[in-house]
Scaffold this motif. Structure first.
Motif, mmCIF file in Angstrom:
data_model
loop_
_atom_site.group_PDB
_atom_site.id
_atom_site.type_symbol
_atom_site.label_atom_id
_atom_site.label_comp_id
_atom_site.label_asym_id
_atom_site.label_seq_id
_atom_site.Cartn_x
_atom_site.Cartn_y
_atom_site.Cartn_z
ATOM 1 N N UNK A 139 26.004 34.384 -12.178
ATOM 2 C CA UNK A 139 25.068 34.931 -13.168
ATOM 3 C C UNK A 139 24.444 33.851 -14.039
ATOM 4 N N UNK A 140 24.877 32.583 -13.876
ATOM 5 C CA UNK A 140 24.248 31.484 -14.585
ATOM 6 C C UNK A 140 24.851 31.128 -15.922
ATOM 7 N N UNK A 141 26.082 31.592 -16.196
ATOM 8 C CA UNK A 141 26.731 31.241 -17.467
ATOM 9 C C UNK A 141 27.081 29.751 -17.497
ATOM 10 N N UNK A 142 26.976 29.157 -18.671
ATOM 11 C CA UNK A 142 27.339 27.747 -18.839
ATOM 12 C C UNK A 142 28.845 27.585 -18.686
ATOM 13 N N UNK A 143 29.268 26.458 -18.128
ATOM 14 C CA UNK A 143 30.691 26.218 -17.903
ATOM 15 C C UNK A 143 31.495 26.307 -19.197
ATOM 16 N N UNK A 144 30.920 25.884 -20.314
ATOM 17 C CA UNK A 144 31.653 25.913 -21.583
ATOM 18 C C UNK A 144 31.950 27.337 -22.037
ATOM 19 N N UNK A 145 31.203 28.310 -21.505
ATOM 20 C CA UNK A 145 31.392 29.709 -21.888
ATOM 21 C C UNK A 145 32.267 30.473 -20.899
ATOM 22 N N UNK A 146 32.753 29.797 -19.867
ATOM 23 C CA UNK A 146 33.476 30.481 -18.794
ATOM 24 C C UNK A 146 34.992 30.399 -18.965
ATOM 25 N N UNK A 147 35.501 29.237 -19.352
ATOM 26 C CA UNK A 147 36.952 29.018 -19.336
ATOM 27 C C UNK A 147 37.711 30.009 -20.210
ATOM 28 N N UNK A 148 37.240 30.254 -21.427
ATOM 29 C CA UNK A 148 37.943 31.143 -22.344
ATOM 30 C C UNK A 148 38.087 32.560 -21.806
ATOM 31 N N UNK A 149 36.983 33.223 -21.423
ATOM 32 C CA UNK A 149 37.092 34.580 -20.896
ATOM 33 C C UNK A 149 37.938 34.670 -19.625
ATOM 34 N N UNK A 150 37.841 33.669 -18.745
ATOM 35 C CA UNK A 150 38.626 33.708 -17.504
ATOM 36 C C UNK A 150 40.119 33.598 -17.815
ATOM 37 N N UNK A 151 40.481 32.685 -18.692
ATOM 38 C CA UNK A 151 41.894 32.546 -19.056
ATOM 39 C C UNK A 151 42.414 33.808 -19.747
ATOM 40 N N UNK A 152 41.572 34.420 -20.584
ATOM 41 C CA UNK A 152 41.992 35.638 -21.291
ATOM 42 C C UNK A 152 42.261 36.779 -20.311
ATOM 43 N N UNK A 153 41.379 36.967 -19.328
ATOM 44 C CA UNK A 153 41.567 38.092 -18.412
ATOM 45 C C UNK A 153 42.736 37.835 -17.468
ATOM 46 N N UNK A 154 42.957 36.566 -17.084
ATOM 47 C CA UNK A 154 44.119 36.255 -16.246
ATOM 48 C C UNK A 154 45.417 36.442 -17.026
ATOM 49 N N UNK A 155 45.389 36.168 -18.331
ATOM 50 C CA UNK A 155 46.567 36.437 -19.161
ATOM 51 C C UNK A 155 46.825 37.940 -19.231
ATOM 52 N N UNK A 156 45.762 38.721 -19.369
ATOM 53 C CA UNK A 156 45.916 40.179 -19.458
ATOM 54 C C UNK A 156 46.581 40.752 -18.213
ATOM 55 N N UNK A 157 46.212 40.236 -17.044
ATOM 56 C CA UNK A 157 46.800 40.776 -15.808
ATOM 57 C C UNK A 157 48.081 40.039 -15.415
ATOM 58 N N UNK A 158 48.604 39.219 -16.337
ATOM 59 C CA UNK A 158 49.906 38.609 -16.127
ATOM 60 C C UNK A 158 49.941 37.437 -15.177
ATOM 61 N N UNK A 160 48.930 31.318 -1.649
ATOM 62 C CA UNK A 160 50.247 31.178 -2.276
ATOM 63 C C UNK A 160 50.583 32.342 -3.198
ATOM 64 N N UNK A 161 49.693 33.308 -3.317
ATOM 65 C CA UNK A 161 49.910 34.465 -4.174
ATOM 66 C C UNK A 161 50.477 35.630 -3.375
ATOM 67 N N UNK A 162 51.313 36.430 -4.008
ATOM 68 C CA UNK A 162 51.794 37.657 -3.367
ATOM 69 C C UNK A 162 50.658 38.671 -3.286
ATOM 70 N N UNK A 163 50.877 39.749 -2.540
ATOM 71 C CA UNK A 163 49.854 40.783 -2.434
ATOM 72 C C UNK A 163 49.491 41.366 -3.784
ATOM 73 N N UNK A 164 50.506 41.617 -4.627
ATOM 74 C CA UNK A 164 50.239 42.147 -5.952
ATOM 75 C C UNK A 164 49.477 41.179 -6.830
ATOM 76 N N UNK A 165 49.792 39.890 -6.716
ATOM 77 C CA UNK A 165 49.071 38.879 -7.496
ATOM 78 C C UNK A 165 47.626 38.761 -7.029
ATOM 79 N N UNK A 166 47.402 38.816 -5.723
ATOM 80 C CA UNK A 166 46.035 38.788 -5.216
ATOM 81 C C UNK A 166 45.247 39.994 -5.723
ATOM 82 N N UNK A 167 45.902 41.150 -5.766
ATOM 83 C CA UNK A 167 45.243 42.351 -6.267
ATOM 84 C C UNK A 167 44.808 42.168 -7.717
ATOM 85 N N UNK A 168 45.681 41.550 -8.524
ATOM 86 C CA UNK A 168 45.352 41.358 -9.931
ATOM 87 C C UNK A 168 44.216 40.343 -10.115
#
Length: 237
Positions: A113-132, A143-151
């Motif tokens: 979608x053209x977002x700047x790299x400086x605006x990407x890291x924070x939201x990506x880390x936040x959503x990965x934290x949310x899904x554990x 290297x991920x389990x099926x459940x981890x790939x799903x998340x």
């Protein structure tokens, strides 16, 4: 989107593959902005085929589909990518990109979608934290389990806050606690205005979203002609 909040309208839609009999027949229904829909039905009822129509991976054999105020049947192929960016998809088989890390898989919609790299890291880390998956952020899909790939697949689908989220059995590879957490994530997205469509055979999930609407497919047809039943089943007023 139309003035009454309609984002999807199917009118007498049918779908067949090749010369086989129709797998979906006479589908007429409307999806409205900001609602939460469950799509249920037995295996082979046509749930995945209907989802493919919703995220523009398949054109119907007959009938009309309007999406975000646009005729989706006659939409030029060159405009499909822009339309698809408004739709987040959680595939049953995940479809992660094998050579990318969990972080880069989730970041992909923002980069496209053209977002700047400086605006990407924070939201990506936040959503990965949310899904554990904080501790798996640099892991490759292999290297991920099926459940981890799903998340990871779910995080990728919701990262760009799509107008509509379409999910095919999104809790099928996770434990009940994580399934409940993911459904809460979908609810949060829904409360922010995203229309959510979740295909599932797990009827217990229906009870977790009391205001959801239920679409039941039976042998390629909606068992309720309105295509929108509440849980417990009662017609909309």
């Amino acid at each position: 989107m139309t003035s009454d909040g309609e984002i999807i309208h199917f009118d007498n839609v049918g779908l067949r593959y090749g010369t086989d009999r129709e797998v979906l027949s006479d589908l007429t229904f409307t999806l409205h902005a900001g609602r939460f829909y469950f799509l249920t039905g037995a295996s082979g009822a046509g749930k995945t085929s209907l989802l493919r129509l919703l995220y523009l991976a398949q054109r119907p054999s007959r009938g009309a589909i309007r999406m975000f105020g646009t005729d989706a049947i006659t939409l030029p192929r060159a405009r499909l990518p822009v339309m698809r960016r408004r739709i987040g998809v959680v595939f049953q088989d995940f479809r992660l990109i094998e050579h990318l890390s969990a972080f880069d898989n989730v970041a992909l919609p923002l980069r496209v979608a053209g977002h700047a790299e400086k605006d990407i890291a924070g939201p990506v880390r936040d959503i990965l934290e949310w899904v554990g998956l904080t501790d798996r952020i640099d892991a490759s899909p292999a290297t991920l389990s099926g459940g981890e790939q799903q998340r990871v697949a779910i995080a990728r689908a919701v990262i760009a806050r799509p107008a509509m989220l379409v999910a095919d059995e999104p809790t099928g590879n996770v434990d009940p606690d994580m399934a409940a957490k993911l459904i809460r994530l979908f609810e949060m997205l829904n409360r922010q205005g995203t229309t959510v469509v979740v295909a599932t055979h797990d009827l217990d999930l229906l009870r977790k979203v009391p205001d959801s609407l239920i679409m039941r497919l039976d042998k390629g047809r909606l068992s309720d002609p309105t295509g929108a039943l509440r849980y417990p089943p009662r017609k909309l007023t």
